[in-house]
Design a protein around this motif. Structure first.
Motif, PDB file in Angstrom:
ATOM      1  N   ILE A  36      38.104  38.006  48.173  1.00  0.00           N
ATOM      2  CA  ILE A  36      37.213  37.854  47.027  1.00  0.00           C
ATOM      3  C   ILE A  36      38.037  37.270  45.878  1.00  0.00           C
ATOM      4  O   ILE A  36      38.964  37.902  45.379  1.00  0.00           O
ATOM      5  CB  ILE A  36      36.588  39.194  46.605  1.00  0.00           C
ATOM      6  N   ALA A  37      37.702  36.051  45.493  1.00  0.00           N
ATOM      7  CA  ALA A  37      38.391  35.375  44.389  1.00  0.00           C
ATOM      8  C   ALA A  37      37.322  34.884  43.411  1.00  0.00           C
ATOM      9  O   ALA A  37      37.159  33.691  43.187  1.00  0.00           O
ATOM     10  CB  ALA A  37      39.239  34.214  44.910  1.00  0.00           C
ATOM     11  N   ALA A  38      36.580  35.840  42.864  1.00  0.00           N
ATOM     12  CA  ALA A  38      35.368  35.519  42.101  1.00  0.00           C
ATOM     13  C   ALA A  38      35.594  35.408  40.598  1.00  0.00           C
ATOM     14  O   ALA A  38      34.639  35.444  39.827  1.00  0.00           O
ATOM     15  CB  ALA A  38      34.298  36.581  42.381  1.00  0.00           C
ATOM     16  N   GLY A  39      36.859  35.295  40.169  1.00  0.00           N
ATOM     17  CA  GLY A  39      37.091  35.227  38.732  1.00  0.00           C
ATOM     18  C   GLY A  39      36.608  36.501  38.064  1.00  0.00           C
ATOM     19  O   GLY A  39      36.827  37.604  38.551  1.00  0.00           O
ATOM     20  N   PRO A 176      29.103  36.719  32.782  1.00  0.00           N
ATOM     21  CA  PRO A 176      29.666  37.036  34.101  1.00  0.00           C
ATOM     22  C   PRO A 176      29.210  38.399  34.589  1.00  0.00           C
ATOM     23  O   PRO A 176      29.240  39.379  33.847  1.00  0.00           O
ATOM     24  CB  PRO A 176      31.181  37.021  33.844  1.00  0.00           C
ATOM     25  N   LYS A 177      28.770  38.467  35.834  1.00  0.00           N
ATOM     26  CA  LYS A 177      28.333  39.733  36.425  1.00  0.00           C
ATOM     27  C   LYS A 177      28.926  39.859  37.823  1.00  0.00           C
ATOM     28  O   LYS A 177      29.125  38.858  38.512  1.00  0.00           O
ATOM     29  CB  LYS A 177      26.806  39.784  36.501  1.00  0.00           C
ATOM     30  N   GLN A 192      35.651  45.614  37.608  1.00  0.00           N
ATOM     31  CA  GLN A 192      36.693  44.895  38.340  1.00  0.00           C
ATOM     32  C   GLN A 192      37.056  45.689  39.587  1.00  0.00           C
ATOM     33  O   GLN A 192      36.846  46.901  39.654  1.00  0.00           O
ATOM     34  CB  GLN A 192      37.926  44.683  37.454  1.00  0.00           C
ATOM     35  N   LEU A 193      37.601  45.005  40.593  1.00  0.00           N
ATOM     36  CA  LEU A 193      37.921  45.641  41.868  1.00  0.00           C
ATOM     37  C   LEU A 193      39.338  46.202  41.843  1.00  0.00           C
ATOM     38  O   LEU A 193      40.298  45.486  41.534  1.00  0.00           O
ATOM     39  CB  LEU A 193      37.781  44.626  43.001  1.00  0.00           C
ATOM     40  N   LYS A 194      39.460  47.473  42.204  1.00  0.00           N
ATOM     41  CA  LYS A 194      40.765  48.108  42.234  1.00  0.00           C
ATOM     42  C   LYS A 194      41.518  47.673  43.498  1.00  0.00           C
ATOM     43  O   LYS A 194      40.947  47.663  44.590  1.00  0.00           O
ATOM     44  CB  LYS A 194      40.610  49.629  42.196  1.00  0.00           C
ATOM     45  N   VAL A 195      42.780  47.314  43.351  1.00  0.00           N
ATOM     46  CA  VAL A 195      43.593  46.862  44.480  1.00  0.00           C
ATOM     47  C   VAL A 195      44.971  47.507  44.415  1.00  0.00           C
ATOM     48  O   VAL A 195      45.395  48.008  43.369  1.00  0.00           O
ATOM     49  CB  VAL A 195      43.773  45.321  44.464  1.00  0.00           C
ATOM     50  N   GLY A 211      43.026  37.334  41.774  1.00  0.00           N
ATOM     51  CA  GLY A 211      42.583  36.676  40.547  1.00  0.00           C
ATOM     52  C   GLY A 211      41.943  37.648  39.571  1.00  0.00           C
ATOM     53  O   GLY A 211      42.133  38.866  39.646  1.00  0.00           O
ATOM     54  N   ASP A 212      41.154  37.109  38.657  1.00  0.00           N
ATOM     55  CA  ASP A 212      40.619  37.909  37.559  1.00  0.00           C
ATOM     56  C   ASP A 212      39.599  38.954  37.990  1.00  0.00           C
ATOM     57  O   ASP A 212      39.221  39.810  37.194  1.00  0.00           O
ATOM     58  CB  ASP A 212      39.963  36.992  36.512  1.00  0.00           C
ATOM     59  N   ILE A 213      39.149  38.919  39.253  1.00  0.00           N
ATOM     60  CA  ILE A 213      38.183  39.900  39.729  1.00  0.00           C
ATOM     61  C   ILE A 213      38.833  41.259  39.973  1.00  0.00           C
ATOM     62  O   ILE A 213      38.150  42.276  40.077  1.00  0.00           O
ATOM     63  CB  ILE A 213      37.499  39.402  41.033  1.00  0.00           C
ATOM     64  N   ASN A 214      40.167  41.318  40.061  1.00  0.00           N
ATOM     65  CA  ASN A 214      40.814  42.585  40.388  1.00  0.00           C
ATOM     66  C   ASN A 214      41.484  43.217  39.168  1.00  0.00           C
ATOM     67  O   ASN A 214      41.638  42.594  38.117  1.00  0.00           O
ATOM     68  CB  ASN A 214      41.806  42.421  41.553  1.00  0.00           C
ATOM     69  N   VAL A 215      41.873  44.486  39.337  1.00  0.00           N
ATOM     70  CA  VAL A 215      42.542  45.213  38.259  1.00  0.00           C
ATOM     71  C   VAL A 215      43.586  46.147  38.865  1.00  0.00           C
ATOM     72  O   VAL A 215      43.383  46.715  39.932  1.00  0.00           O
ATOM     73  CB  VAL A 215      41.519  46.018  37.412  1.00  0.00           C
ATOM     74  N   TYR A 216      44.717  46.258  38.180  1.00  0.00           N
ATOM     75  CA  TYR A 216      45.797  47.160  38.576  1.00  0.00           C
ATOM     76  C   TYR A 216      46.717  47.313  37.371  1.00  0.00           C
ATOM     77  O   TYR A 216      46.651  46.503  36.424  1.00  0.00           O
ATOM     78  CB  TYR A 216      46.559  46.620  39.797  1.00  0.00           C
TER      79      TYR A 216
END
Length: 270
Positions: A36-39, A176-177, A192-195, A211-216
């Motif tokens: 998933i690289a959805a910005g 953005p959604k 955001q998606l936790k990784v 990318g920007d869709i994730n968070v850590y």
């Protein structure tokens, strides 16, 4: 293979460990891994928040213009104060190839975030009575026999007036959604998606987010960081794709294989 203008609507894990993926156009895939690289998410139009109006979306209310000819000869009400609203208002005035029967522009205030030339042209057309501009906000609507006949516009003077129309065009910009991603059972933190930071895997093994869709902790929204995340995610995906194959690092400075892929000559050392 690229599949454009489609939104992934369904992701379901199968008993054999693969993922069933389906898009908004019905395209289907079976895959061992998913990236998933959805910005920051899928950009979707900001909608007009008036109860009951969604029933007319796609028939009389539109958030974009795909074919201008569809609106020729119509009584148009256009809402918004940015470049899109001004540009389309000017597109449909008289002497245009897609001339509408009438054009009324509505914005909540008498100030715009658009090109100065477009604003000046709009005001000149209003003075020439080629179109009309109303300061106010849409607070309601009128309908008859299942069709939208007008919108109720409340002005700064607190007076509500009914503006008749055939079509309502709304240009409030994009937001953005996460969209369907929010329904896939992934751990989410503040949209955001936790990784993990070892292989950028999400909470579901086999699904990676870069990318920007994730968070850590320490996340930096930089393209440079995205490349780093992609590299580690690619290594993390290999055990799912070819579990029995050992992966070796290759370097562009010394690998003949990479030189061949890149189309460059291998260096000759004496």
């Amino acid at each position: 293979t690229f599949h454009f203008s489609q939104e992934v609507s369904t992701v379901e894990k199968q008993e054999n460990g693969r993922f069933f993926v389906e898009t908004s156009k019905g395209t289907r895939f079976l895959t061992k891994t998913l990236f998933i690289a959805a910005g920051v998410g899928a950009f979707q139009p900001r909608t007009l928040k008036v109860d009951g109006l969604p029933a007319f979306e796609g028939t009389q209310i539109f958030y974009n213009v795909k074919n201008p000819g569809d609106f020729a000869g119509k009584n148009l009400v256009i809402v918004g104060g940015g470049d899109s609203a001004l540009d389309w208002a000017l597109e449909f005035v008289k002497d245009s190839p897609h001339q509408a029967e009438s054009v009324i522009l509505i914005h909540r205030r008498d100030a715009f975030q658009a090109a100065p030339a477009s604003i000046a042209k709009m005001r000149a057309l209003c003075e020439a009575q080629a179109m009309q501009f109303i300061v106010g906000q849409i607070t309601g609507y009128e309908d008859k026999d299942g069709r939208l006949t007008g919108v109720k516009v409340t002005g700064a003077d607190a007076v509500t007036r009914v503006v008749p129309l055939d079509v309502l065009l709304v240009f409030f910009g994009l937001s953005p959604k996460l969209g369907p991603i929010a329904d896939w059972g992934l751990d989410i933190e503040r949209k955001q998606l936790k990784v993990d930071t070892e292989k950028f895997s999400t909470s579901i093994p086999g699904i990676f987010a870069v990318g920007d869709i994730n968070v850590y902790p320490g996340k930096k929204k930089l393209i440079l960081s995205g490349f780093h995340e992609c590299a580690l995610a690619a290594f993390g995906a290999m055990p799912f794709i070819v579990p029995d194959k050992k992966v070796f690092l290759l370097y562009t400075t010394t690998s003949p294989k990479l030189h061949k892929v890149l189309g460059v000559a291998s260096p000759v050392f004496d």
